[in-house]
Motif scaffolding. Sequence first.
Motif, PDB file in Angstrom:
ATOM      1  N   SER A  11       0.835  -1.202   0.000  1.00 58.27           N
ATOM      2  CA  SER A  11       0.000   0.000   0.000  1.00 58.27           C
ATOM      3  C   SER A  11       0.870   1.252   0.000  1.00 58.27           C
ATOM      4  O   SER A  11       2.067   1.213   0.330  1.00 58.27           O
ATOM      5  CB  SER A  11      -0.894   0.012   1.240  1.00 58.27           C
ATOM      6  OG  SER A  11      -0.117   0.168   2.407  1.00 58.27           O
ATOM      7  N   ILE A  12       0.265   2.373  -0.343  1.00 57.77           N
ATOM      8  CA  ILE A  12       1.000   3.635  -0.373  1.00 57.77           C
ATOM      9  C   ILE A  12       1.466   4.029   1.024  1.00 57.77           C
ATOM     10  O   ILE A  12       2.560   4.567   1.203  1.00 57.77           O
ATOM     11  CB  ILE A  12       0.136   4.752  -1.016  1.00 57.77           C
ATOM     12  CG1 ILE A  12       0.995   6.011  -1.244  1.00 57.77           C
ATOM     13  CG2 ILE A  12      -1.091   5.057  -0.161  1.00 57.77           C
ATOM     14  CD1 ILE A  12       0.279   7.077  -2.068  1.00 57.77           C
ATOM     15  N   THR A  13       0.628   3.738   2.041  1.00 55.44           N
ATOM     16  CA  THR A  13       1.014   4.081   3.415  1.00 55.44           C
ATOM     17  C   THR A  13       2.174   3.207   3.887  1.00 55.44           C
ATOM     18  O   THR A  13       3.063   3.680   4.601  1.00 55.44           O
ATOM     19  CB  THR A  13      -0.176   3.924   4.375  1.00 55.44           C
ATOM     20  OG1 THR A  13      -0.726   2.607   4.236  1.00 55.44           O
ATOM     21  CG2 THR A  13      -1.259   4.951   4.070  1.00 55.44           C
ATOM     22  N   THR A  67       2.700  10.234   2.900  1.00 53.32           N
ATOM     23  CA  THR A  67       2.011   9.691   1.721  1.00 53.32           C
ATOM     24  C   THR A  67       1.918  10.717   0.591  1.00 53.32           C
ATOM     25  O   THR A  67       2.025  10.340  -0.580  1.00 53.32           O
ATOM     26  CB  THR A  67       0.611   9.160   2.091  1.00 53.32           C
ATOM     27  OG1 THR A  67      -0.112  10.169   2.798  1.00 53.32           O
ATOM     28  CG2 THR A  67       0.707   7.906   2.959  1.00 53.32           C
ATOM     29  N   VAL A  85       4.968  10.353  -1.491  1.00 52.72           N
ATOM     30  CA  VAL A  85       4.894   9.211  -2.404  1.00 52.72           C
ATOM     31  C   VAL A  85       4.056   9.572  -3.621  1.00 52.72           C
ATOM     32  O   VAL A  85       4.426   9.276  -4.765  1.00 52.72           O
ATOM     33  CB  VAL A  85       4.301   7.978  -1.698  1.00 52.72           C
ATOM     34  CG1 VAL A  85       4.207   6.802  -2.682  1.00 52.72           C
ATOM     35  CG2 VAL A  85       5.143   7.583  -0.492  1.00 52.72           C
ATOM     36  N   ALA A  86       2.922  10.234  -3.387  1.00 49.18           N
ATOM     37  CA  ALA A  86       2.035  10.604  -4.491  1.00 49.18           C
ATOM     38  C   ALA A  86       2.737  11.550  -5.465  1.00 49.18           C
ATOM     39  O   ALA A  86       2.627  11.393  -6.691  1.00 49.18           O
ATOM     40  CB  ALA A  86       0.762  11.251  -3.936  1.00 49.18           C
ATOM     41  N   PHE A 121      -0.719   6.483  -7.722  1.00 51.95           N
ATOM     42  CA  PHE A 121      -0.101   5.274  -7.182  1.00 51.95           C
ATOM     43  C   PHE A 121      -0.654   3.991  -7.811  1.00 51.95           C
ATOM     44  O   PHE A 121       0.113   3.063  -8.079  1.00 51.95           O
ATOM     45  CB  PHE A 121      -0.267   5.244  -5.658  1.00 51.95           C
ATOM     46  CG  PHE A 121       0.645   4.251  -4.979  1.00 51.95           C
ATOM     47  CD1 PHE A 121       2.011   4.471  -4.897  1.00 51.95           C
ATOM     48  CD2 PHE A 121       0.127   3.085  -4.435  1.00 51.95           C
ATOM     49  CE1 PHE A 121       2.858   3.564  -4.278  1.00 51.95           C
ATOM     50  CE2 PHE A 121       0.959   2.160  -3.810  1.00 51.95           C
ATOM     51  CZ  PHE A 121       2.326   2.398  -3.735  1.00 51.95           C
ATOM     52  N   GLN A 126       1.650   1.121  -9.522  1.00 53.54           N
ATOM     53  CA  GLN A 126       1.674  -0.282  -9.117  1.00 53.54           C
ATOM     54  C   GLN A 126       1.350  -1.213 -10.275  1.00 53.54           C
ATOM     55  O   GLN A 126       1.930  -2.294 -10.387  1.00 53.54           O
ATOM     56  CB  GLN A 126       0.685  -0.517  -7.971  1.00 53.54           C
ATOM     57  CG  GLN A 126       1.185  -0.028  -6.634  1.00 53.54           C
ATOM     58  CD  GLN A 126       0.406  -0.616  -5.492  1.00 53.54           C
ATOM     59  OE1 GLN A 126      -0.827  -0.666  -5.521  1.00 53.54           O
ATOM     60  NE2 GLN A 126       1.108  -1.069  -4.467  1.00 53.54           N
TER      61      GLN A 126
END
Length: 287
Positions: free
Chosen positions: A38-40, A50, A53-54, A65, A69
């Motif tokens: 997961s992104i978290t 987060t 990451v985005a 995201f 993936q």
Amino acid sequence: MKDTAQETINKIYDSLTRAERQLAGVILENYPMSGMGSITRLADKASVSTPTVARMVQKLGYSGFPEFQEALRQEVEARFSNPIAKHESWAQSAPEAHILNRFTDAVMSNIRQTLANIDPSQFDALAGLLADENRALYITGGRITHALSEYLHLHMQVIRARVRHIRSTSNAWPHDLLDICEGDVVLIYDIRRYENSTLRLAEIAKRRGAKIALITDQWQSPISQYADVSLKCRIEAPSAWDSTVSMMLLSETLIAAVQEARWDQTEDRMRALEDMFDQTKIFRKFV
């Protein structure tokens, strides 16, 4: 053909913020599996937010995201697809042009993208390691790439001394590692489907203090975690098998670079070898 996320990260790394570089390091550490959670989870592992990451995946060219993936999942599938699966995937979208043209177009594209993505400083670093006669040189490959390793070995034997070929598919390859000393060079060819024996060879050689040089594909062999220098080549082609033409081009370019760097010594070796050929009458002469 779109660059992989890994290739894009390497291209834009210098422009990333400190937090983004921290995230990039986590992604590259166990790529591509590192981005499959997961992104978290990815944010926590990299100790970033987060939103970081985005923003990062958007810098890599993905809308978000989920698209990032999905690209990683496709890479995983491509890495481990067998020849039958690869052929079926190609056949479904095969264009109408003759195979001679289609295959040539694919190979030329592989060459262009390989050259575009190779860092000249990495190439020079590898050529320097291969030219250094103070380091013994060991060369090996896998089930398909052993032919490339034999080709490079044949030429390196002429150019310099202390060169050995390891047949990684043989049970005897640990014997070859007995003589490895710290600082020696082990050059390995490894493309999908990556072979366990070659990975173990790299792991053991690294523990013995060898410098690991890797020539691999765009998805990058697991051996990369041990590599001091790694060069990636594009290998996809409209066939059940991958094309190693770009790897052969890189190999011949390395041969030319090392020969040039050591020409004074290499010329003497070549003259001695030609004299032996004359004595043994291996080759016909028409004079």
